[in-house]
Motif scaffolding. Sequence first.
Motif, mmCIF file in Angstrom:
data_model
loop_
_atom_site.group_PDB
_atom_site.id
_atom_site.type_symbol
_atom_site.label_atom_id
_atom_site.label_comp_id
_atom_site.label_asym_id
_atom_site.label_seq_id
_atom_site.Cartn_x
_atom_site.Cartn_y
_atom_site.Cartn_z
ATOM 1 N N ALA B 32 21.445 -12.915 -8.331
ATOM 2 C CA ALA B 32 22.307 -12.733 -7.162
ATOM 3 C C ALA B 32 23.410 -11.758 -7.532
ATOM 4 C CB ALA B 32 22.895 -14.067 -6.729
ATOM 5 N N PHE B 33 23.776 -10.923 -6.586
ATOM 6 C CA PHE B 33 24.892 -10.002 -6.810
ATOM 7 C C PHE B 33 26.065 -10.435 -5.962
ATOM 8 C CE2 PHE B 33 21.336 -7.096 -7.880
ATOM 9 C CZ PHE B 33 21.734 -6.786 -9.163
ATOM 10 N N LEU B 34 27.234 -10.155 -6.459
ATOM 11 C CA LEU B 34 28.435 -10.409 -5.689
ATOM 12 C C LEU B 34 28.755 -9.141 -4.908
ATOM 13 C CD1 LEU B 34 30.153 -12.950 -5.632
ATOM 14 C CD2 LEU B 34 31.744 -11.829 -7.199
ATOM 15 N N ARG B 35 28.804 -9.292 -3.593
ATOM 16 C CA ARG B 35 29.116 -8.094 -2.830
ATOM 17 C C ARG B 35 30.091 -8.444 -1.705
ATOM 18 N NH1 ARG B 35 24.333 -4.726 -0.225
ATOM 19 N NH2 ARG B 35 23.917 -3.957 -2.320
ATOM 20 N N GLU B 36 31.222 -7.784 -1.695
ATOM 21 C CA GLU B 36 32.283 -8.048 -0.723
ATOM 22 C C GLU B 36 32.607 -9.540 -0.653
ATOM 23 O OE1 GLU B 36 30.538 -6.258 2.649
ATOM 24 O OE2 GLU B 36 30.660 -4.267 1.749
ATOM 25 N N THR B 39 27.947 -13.846 -2.216
ATOM 26 C CA THR B 39 26.832 -13.698 -3.139
ATOM 27 C C THR B 39 25.597 -13.324 -2.357
ATOM 28 O OG1 THR B 39 26.459 -16.062 -2.993
ATOM 29 C CG2 THR B 39 27.663 -15.267 -4.915
ATOM 30 N N LEU B 40 24.926 -12.322 -2.880
ATOM 31 C CA LEU B 40 23.732 -11.805 -2.225
ATOM 32 C C LEU B 40 22.542 -12.149 -3.112
ATOM 33 C CD1 LEU B 40 22.708 -9.583 0.006
ATOM 34 C CD2 LEU B 40 22.814 -8.045 -1.948
ATOM 35 N N PRO B 41 21.732 -13.129 -2.679
ATOM 36 C CA PRO B 41 20.578 -13.451 -3.510
ATOM 37 C C PRO B 41 19.542 -12.341 -3.429
ATOM 38 C CG PRO B 41 20.531 -14.735 -1.493
ATOM 39 C CD PRO B 41 21.792 -13.925 -1.445
ATOM 40 N N VAL B 42 19.113 -11.881 -4.578
ATOM 41 C CA VAL B 42 18.160 -10.766 -4.609
ATOM 42 C C VAL B 42 16.788 -11.236 -5.104
ATOM 43 C CG1 VAL B 42 17.655 -8.577 -5.752
ATOM 44 C CG2 VAL B 42 19.920 -8.995 -4.830
ATOM 45 N N LEU B 43 16.793 -12.147 -6.074
ATOM 46 C CA LEU B 43 15.524 -12.677 -6.579
ATOM 47 C C LEU B 43 15.625 -14.197 -6.608
ATOM 48 C CD1 LEU B 43 14.990 -10.365 -9.700
ATOM 49 C CD2 LEU B 43 13.691 -10.260 -7.574
ATOM 50 N N GLY B 60 6.144 -4.372 -3.687
ATOM 51 C CA GLY B 60 6.947 -5.006 -2.660
ATOM 52 C C GLY B 60 7.736 -3.972 -1.886
ATOM 53 N N PRO B 61 8.266 -4.368 -0.741
ATOM 54 C CA PRO B 61 9.009 -3.412 0.083
ATOM 55 C C PRO B 61 10.301 -2.986 -0.601
ATOM 56 C CG PRO B 61 9.229 -5.627 0.976
ATOM 57 C CD PRO B 61 8.222 -5.708 -0.125
ATOM 58 N N SER B 62 10.831 -1.869 -0.164
ATOM 59 C CA SER B 62 12.087 -1.353 -0.699
ATOM 60 C C SER B 62 13.192 -2.395 -0.568
ATOM 61 C CB SER B 62 12.477 -0.109 0.096
ATOM 62 O OG SER B 62 12.628 0.953 -0.762
ATOM 63 N N GLY B 63 13.959 -2.568 -1.613
ATOM 64 C CA GLY B 63 15.090 -3.490 -1.537
ATOM 65 C C GLY B 63 14.743 -4.932 -1.825
ATOM 66 N N CYS B 64 13.506 -5.222 -2.229
ATOM 67 C CA CYS B 64 13.130 -6.622 -2.449
ATOM 68 C C CYS B 64 13.504 -7.080 -3.857
ATOM 69 C CB CYS B 64 11.650 -6.842 -2.188
ATOM 70 S SG CYS B 64 10.574 -6.250 -3.497
ATOM 71 N N GLY B 65 14.015 -6.180 -4.669
ATOM 72 C CA GLY B 65 14.489 -6.616 -5.983
ATOM 73 C C GLY B 65 13.578 -6.234 -7.140
ATOM 74 N N LYS B 66 12.662 -5.315 -6.912
ATOM 75 C CA LYS B 66 11.742 -4.926 -7.987
ATOM 76 C C LYS B 66 12.486 -4.290 -9.152
ATOM 77 C CE LYS B 66 9.464 -2.084 -5.285
ATOM 78 N NZ LYS B 66 10.271 -2.229 -4.055
ATOM 79 N N SER B 67 13.361 -3.344 -8.835
ATOM 80 C CA SER B 67 14.106 -2.685 -9.914
ATOM 81 C C SER B 67 15.007 -3.680 -10.627
ATOM 82 C CB SER B 67 14.964 -1.543 -9.356
ATOM 83 O OG SER B 67 14.152 -0.563 -8.780
ATOM 84 N N THR B 68 15.586 -4.575 -9.864
ATOM 85 C CA THR B 68 16.459 -5.582 -10.456
ATOM 86 C C THR B 68 15.674 -6.453 -11.439
ATOM 87 O OG1 THR B 68 17.728 -5.619 -8.404
ATOM 88 C CG2 THR B 68 18.061 -7.451 -9.920
ATOM 89 N N ALA B 228 10.048 -9.682 0.969
ATOM 90 C CA ALA B 228 11.328 -9.020 1.195
ATOM 91 C C ALA B 228 12.458 -9.926 0.719
ATOM 92 C CB ALA B 228 11.501 -8.677 2.664
ATOM 93 N N ARG B 229 13.673 -9.375 0.613
ATOM 94 C CA ARG B 229 14.804 -10.059 0.026
ATOM 95 C C ARG B 229 15.123 -11.387 0.696
ATOM 96 N NH1 ARG B 229 19.245 -6.383 0.713
ATOM 97 N NH2 ARG B 229 20.014 -7.865 2.202
ATOM 98 N N PRO B 230 15.443 -12.410 -0.040
ATOM 99 C CA PRO B 230 15.427 -12.427 -1.502
ATOM 100 C C PRO B 230 14.007 -12.407 -2.044
ATOM 101 C CG PRO B 230 15.922 -14.607 -0.662
ATOM 102 C CD PRO B 230 15.883 -13.706 0.525
HETATM 103 N N1 LIG Z 1 24.428 -3.853 -9.049
HETATM 104 C C1 LIG Z 1 24.196 -4.306 -7.787
HETATM 105 N N2 LIG Z 1 25.203 -4.824 -7.067
HETATM 106 C C2 LIG Z 1 24.992 -5.281 -5.818
HETATM 107 N N3 LIG Z 1 23.815 -5.251 -5.186
HETATM 108 C C3 LIG Z 1 22.766 -4.734 -5.844
HETATM 109 C C4 LIG Z 1 22.901 -4.229 -7.182
HETATM 110 N N4 LIG Z 1 21.694 -3.772 -7.592
HETATM 111 C C5 LIG Z 1 20.854 -3.988 -6.563
HETATM 112 N N5 LIG Z 1 21.486 -4.562 -5.518
HETATM 113 C C6 LIG Z 1 20.874 -4.976 -4.253
HETATM 114 O O1 LIG Z 1 19.776 -5.769 -4.569
HETATM 115 C C7 LIG Z 1 18.703 -5.509 -3.701
HETATM 116 C C8 LIG Z 1 17.471 -5.183 -4.497
HETATM 117 O O2 LIG Z 1 17.626 -3.935 -5.125
HETATM 118 P P1 LIG Z 1 16.482 -3.278 -6.005
HETATM 119 O O3 LIG Z 1 16.154 -4.182 -7.124
HETATM 120 O O4 LIG Z 1 16.931 -1.914 -6.361
HETATM 121 O O5 LIG Z 1 15.263 -3.212 -4.986
HETATM 122 P P2 LIG Z 1 13.891 -2.394 -5.091
HETATM 123 O O6 LIG Z 1 13.812 -1.789 -6.428
HETATM 124 O O7 LIG Z 1 12.841 -3.404 -4.841
HETATM 125 O O8 LIG Z 1 13.923 -1.377 -4.006
HETATM 126 C C9 LIG Z 1 19.135 -4.397 -2.785
HETATM 127 O O9 LIG Z 1 19.529 -4.950 -1.561
HETATM 128 C C10 LIG Z 1 20.305 -3.782 -3.500
HETATM 129 O O10 LIG Z 1 21.214 -3.285 -2.560
#
Ligand SMILES: Nc1ncnc2c1ncn2[C@@H]1O[C@H](COP(=O)(O)OP(=O)(O)O)[C@@H](O)[C@H]1O
Lengths: 260, 269
Positions: B32-36, B39-43, B60-68, B228-230
């Motif tokens: 989860a990321f802290l945003r504003e 907490t934003l659950p990502v995975l 997975g779709p864009s923004g689903c947390g693959k890179s994370t 998709a997210r989370p």
């Molecule tokens: N360092 C961060 N701080 C806050 N939010 C983040 C951070 N990194 C990624 N996110 C959010 O987490 C979600 C997943 O990101 P990401 O893993 O890049 O997705 P993907 O690679 O699947 O497109 C996105 O909504 C992104 O905005």
Amino acid sequence: MSELSGMQKTERWLWPIFATALFLLFWRYAVIWTGTRVFPSPIEVKLGLTQLVDGGVLWRDIVDSLRRVAIGYFAAVGLGIPLGLLLGWYPSLNQIVNPVVQILRPISPIAWIPVAIILFGVGDDAAVFLVFLGAFFPIVVTCVDSVSNVPLIYRRAGSNFGLTGPQLLARVVFPAALPQILVGLRIALGIGWLVVVAGEMIAVDSGLGFLIIDSRNSGKRYDLVVGAMLLIGVIGLILDVLFRRIETIKRVRWGFRNES
Amino acid sequence: MSSSASARAAMAIHPTLPSLPIKLRTENVGMAFLREGKTLPVLEDINLEVGNGEFVCLLGPSGCGKSTLLSAMAGFLRPTSGAILIDGEIVRGADPRRIFVFQERGVFPWLTVEGNIGFGLRKLPSKERAERVNHYIQMVGLEGFGKSYPHELSGGMKQRVEVARALAVNPDVMFLDEPFGALDSITRLVMRSELLRIWQAERKTILFVTHDIDEAVQLADRVVVMSARPGRIQQVVSIDIPHPRDISSPRYLELRDGILGQIGLAHRL
Ligand SMILES: Nc1ncnc2c1ncn2[C@@H]1O[C@H](COP(=O)(O)OP(=O)(O)O)[C@@H](O)[C@H]1O
Ligand SMILES: [Mg+2]
């Protein structure tokens, strides 16, 4: 920009020469038309400068000015880059120091002249100190900025290959920040050259700045005043052109690609 | 939540290929990321086992947390909950035994091709280093470009440099985050087949992130489909087609369409 660089080689020289000739012509006739008795014509300036060259003074003044800039500038580079890298590398340290830097930075080095004279007396050191001040803060600030602008990807890649701390700074962060740092160094050199002239008008008795003030005070030689001004401009241009050659070195070339 | 039942069913067990020992494993990984201030659950609840030498695609779709997820596996990020283990040890940071390949932007622009590929080899004597660099320059087909700088290369060539730089340190695991996403479609196909050739030669464990279904089905032993997210693991599909794969074979189409259906897209536009 792209059209200019696409010009033929001869044209690239021809037009600036033409523009300069036009400027000199305008200057000459402006002097004639206005009938001024104070402001010299281009020919008078040239005669005045020739006189100085023959007397052997001009070289000494130029070398003195350049020496002061060189010492002050390299001191600023030598201290400013490590400090800037350090502050950029440790943001928490930067938060502590930054207010001080931000307060000192906008103070014109000219305002430091009295302090410089108290500290160093009238002489070379005071002028060098002013150059140092003028160049130091821009260098620190650009270094901090350019380090924090280094993409996270590069840091991650560096640490992925086992680099930590100083190694990461030296092998990844510094080279990644270098093009931007060079821009700051170039600007700082320009400022150093601006400042030395001002410093020499007050703190020393040689150099191009002193030449200007001395020519005015002893006999109102405005031909020499204007001649020295032009020399300052030409030397400043040469310094800048020389510095820009650094930007063509391949290790930093990538950072300047759009300007080529 | 109605999806939690199916998610639980999907995450129950994801068998690795039978003969392979486990190289990487995630246990209830959440992020989860802290945003504003929120907490934003990502995975959520990522449970996955990857066999040694296996090629796994995260799809997975864009923004689903693959890179994370990939960054956490590589040790760049700490998971908020759960654990990631490689060779039975919890991942605590980046490590040269596991190299992350960024989408060509990770190539160092201030170094030549040789400098980049040799970047991780600084401890080797220079003769040995030069040999290894040459070997990998050849492997990725960049002969004659050793002294070139990245800005003198095309996108595909830069990507090869990055792959070669990773291979040169002989890692056990490679993480590739949409490595071919910025390339034109022809170069992308060439790069896929080259990656497969290299993988077959070197047998690294590969985790490959993509949002391209065809890419996943062409490359992977198993495709991990994420929602998709989370992001959760929705399904894991074994691609039981031997390489080189015939991408017009009925089995290929069946698997691809199965994944399309799973994502909720019929295969017509
Ligand atoms: N360092 C961060 N701080 C806050 N939010 C983040 C951070 N990194 C990624 N996110 C959010 O987490 C979600 C997943 O990101 P990401 O893993 O890049 O997705 P993907 O690679 O699947 O497109 C996105 O909504 C992104 O905005
Ligand atoms: Mg991504």
